[in-house]
Design an enzyme around this catalytic site. Structure first.
Site, PDB file in Angstrom:
ATOM      1  N   GLU A   6       0.813  -1.229   0.000  1.00 18.02           N
ATOM      2  CA  GLU A   6       0.000   0.000   0.000  1.00 18.02           C
ATOM      3  C   GLU A   6       0.843   1.274   0.000  1.00 18.02           C
ATOM      4  O   GLU A   6       0.397   2.335   0.420  1.00 18.02           O
ATOM      5  CB  GLU A   6      -0.944   0.030   1.215  1.00 18.02           C
ATOM      6  CG  GLU A   6      -1.776  -1.230   1.423  1.00 18.02           C
ATOM      7  CD  GLU A   6      -2.972  -1.295   0.489  1.00 18.02           C
ATOM      8  OE1 GLU A   6      -3.047  -0.457  -0.425  1.00 18.02           O
ATOM      9  OE2 GLU A   6      -3.809  -2.175   0.678  1.00 18.02           O
ATOM     10  N   GLY A   7       2.090   1.165  -0.454  1.00 15.63           N
ATOM     11  CA  GLY A   7       2.985   2.319  -0.488  1.00 15.63           C
ATOM     12  C   GLY A   7       4.098   2.155   0.529  1.00 15.63           C
ATOM     13  O   GLY A   7       3.870   2.266   1.731  1.00 15.63           O
TER      14      GLY A   7
END
Length: 611
Positions: A410-411
């Site tokens: 998610e980053g």
């Protein structure tokens, strides 16, 4: 973002209270999920077999666990983000892999893109299915692109009839891919510009002829469609039960009705829906994992005897546990705050979501490593091995392995930190762009300098003036007031330091990740300080629980030291020395570091037939 500008608005951290009936609904469902987990889910079996049983997934679908965020009119439970986060935390405390499998379809699977950007026909057709019948996935990452999602190569070309797109390409690390019926697919579409209803839009061109660009577009992909092939179920250091695919697409036909939203906005949509994972899913799962480890760690510290004394009576371990307690309190406080903000749709929480994701994932890794240290040798041994000789089969080593994934997914932290820091930098760099342009000379440069002076002289003066705090009830507590005054003062100090750094380093600051990381770290600490003291005040006022102040004040004490160091190093540091050494190492300037071993480069680990 106001933290970076010297004008934090602490009132934003106090949105309206959660409705009592909403909380009761969430608590009731948590009880239901708890019963299901205890009676039907064996987390040790999932770890041992690296597989979630089909009966478990079917049972969770039947009780609506995959449709928590889908509105009731489409067959879901219609939960708030806060209730959704509570349920994921509970699930993760039993099996973080199961929680992840449930979270993906509701954050980056097809449900959220359709809810936010889809049409009514898509909502009616797909949402009831993914709420109660079918699992979905997210297909963005490719073998050569991770966080750099703009460079994906998978293409979807409109056919000559204009009725369907033909997809060619491949995707990697597609969570839930092997078990999904549907997936959110992001692909590039050959398109040209057109004007409709007074605005410029992208229009796909048949067979790619006359295309002006390849633009990112979101699709609903039926995984049963001919040409979709799962090449591999990927295996990882941890998260053994996760279903994660490398898959390819060869002449896959996707109807034009399956385009989500507008042509050319797929990447924008992907970044928006990733906020759900960053704000809710990852913090909830990390929080559940840390809470799962907390009580067994205390039990171990109280029961393990060394030299006729429990290790919990030794100062080293007491200090370690004290730090773990403060961090666990801060993680939960920040997560709950961001979930609450997400429920009040008037807030843009991109920055808060990124901070919550980074803070909770990074702190969980440290928390679990500290727990593993307290367990000693038992913390390195697998649960199954311990269980064979009658020891408690608590798998702290599994949690340590699993946790690393949440820092990456998610980053990744190293990508999100500069993203957050640019909130503090971009306003200055954009304003001074013309002045920093070396092509600008003479009178024009003087004009730009005067223009900047006219803005920055009053701006700089304001950074020395204290901003008043709100008179709200929550902020009248003396400890809250003094802490928020500190946060407000440091916010102005940070804003001045950012300006000094810009004046010293000019346009180079845009790529100076060492300074950007420090800017983000200060903002992260200030947000969490404010969240923890407001939480401690609330617990004292509503439940008479004073012990939360111990934890809030300890976090504040440590954060204050970090803040002072980071602001000081924002102006003067030794980053350049390390950068030079790193650059020389990358150029092979330290050959002795590889001497005395059987030296092998990365390509020598390829299969022999591919070297």
């Amino acid at each position: 973002a106001g933290v970076f500008e010297g004008k934090p608005d602490f009132d934003l951290l106090l949105p309206p209270e959660e409705p009592a009936e909403e909380r009761r609904a969430g608590e009731a469902y948590c009880k239901k999920i708890e019963g299901f987990l205890i009676n039907h889910v064996d987390p040790d079996e999932i770890e041992r077999t690296a597989k979630i049983p089909d009966t478990v997934l079917k049972g969770l679908l039947e009780i609506g666990a995959f449709g928590m965020k889908i509105p009731t009119q489409y067959g879901g439970l219609g939960f708030s983000y806060k209730n959704y986060g509570r349920v994921l935390t509970l699930m993760a405390s039993w099996s973080n892999i199961l929680a992840l499998t449930v979270a993906v379809p509701q954050s980056i699977g097809i449900a959220m893109p359709i809810l936010l950007f889809g049409n009514e026909e898509q909502k009616q057709k797909y949402l009831p299915r993914v709420a109660r019948e079918a699992i979905s996935a997210f297909a963005l990452t490719e073998p050569i692109t991770g966080s750099d999602a703009a460079n994906i190569q998978t293409e979807a070309v409109l056919d000559s009839t204009g009725s369907q797109f033909i997809v060619q390409g491949e995707k990697l690390w597609c969570t839930n891919g092997p078990i999904a019926r549907f997936a959110t697919l992001i692909a590039r579409v050959p398109a040209r510009r057109a004007h409709r209803d007074g605005k410029s839009v992208w229009v796909p061109v048949p067979e790619g002829k006359g295309a002006e660009d390849l633009v990112h577009t979101a699709f609903i992909l039926d995984m049963h469609q001919a040409g979709v092939q799962i090449r591999q179920r990927c295996q990882f250091e941890g998260c053994r039960g996760i279903e994660n695919a490398h898959m390819t697409f060869q002449d896959v036909h996707v109807p034009v009705e399956n385009v989500v939203g507008e042509i050319g906005k797929g990447l924008k949509y992907a970044l928006i829906i990733l906020n759900v994972g960053r704000a809710i899913s990852v913090p909830a799962i990390c929080l559940g994992m840390a809470k799962q480890a907390w009580q067994p760690t205390l039990d171990r510290a109280n029961s393990r005897q060394t030299f006729q004394k429990p290790i919990g009576e030794r100062q080293t371990q007491q200090m370690r546990i004290g730090q773990m307690a403060a961090n666990l309190f801060a993680m939960e406080t920040l997560a709950l705050l961001v979930w609450h903000l997400a429920d009040h749709k008037q807030f843009d929480i991109r920055i808060e979501a990124a901070i919550a994701k980074m803070f909770c994932s990074e702190r969980t890794i440290h928390f679990l490593k500290d727990a593993q240290i307290i367990f000693g040798g038992m913390g390195y041994e697998t649960a199954e091995s311990k269980r064979l000789r009658g020891e408690p089969g608590f798998g702290i080593e599994q949690l340590v392995r699993d946790a690393e994934m949440y820092r990456i997914g998610e980053g990744a932290t190293d990508v999100l930190r500069p993203f957050v820091a640019r909130e503090g930098l971009s306003q200055h760099l954009d304003r001074a762009r013309t002045y920093f342009d070396e092509r600008v000379t003479g009178i024009e440069r003087i004009r730009e300098f005067v223009r900047l002076l006219r803005f920055y002289i009053p701006w700089y003066w304001r950074q020395w003036r204290r901003n008043p705090l709100s008179s709200r009830l929550e902020m009248r507590h003396p400890k809250v007031r003094s802490t928020l005054r500190y946060a407000e003062r440091v916010s102005r100090r940070l804003a001045r330091a950012i300006l000094y750094a810009m004046a010293m380093h000019r346009e180079a600051l845009r790529d100076d990740q060492g300074r950007q990381n420090r800017i983000e770290a200060v903002g992260e600490d200030l947000l969490t300080i404010a969240a923890t003291v407001l939480s401690a005040e609330s617990k004292e006022r509503t439940a008479g629980r004073h012990e939360a102040w111990d934890l809030a004040e300890e976090f504040f004490r440590n954060a204050r030291e970090r803040i002072n160091r980071n602001i000081r190093e924002l102006l003067r540091n030794h980053d350049r020395i390390l950068t030079v050494i790193g650059t020389r190492a990358l150029h092979g300037d330290y050959p002795s570091l590889s001497s005395g071993i059987i030296r092998r480069g990365l390509n020598e680990y390829l299969p022999k037939d591919k070297r």
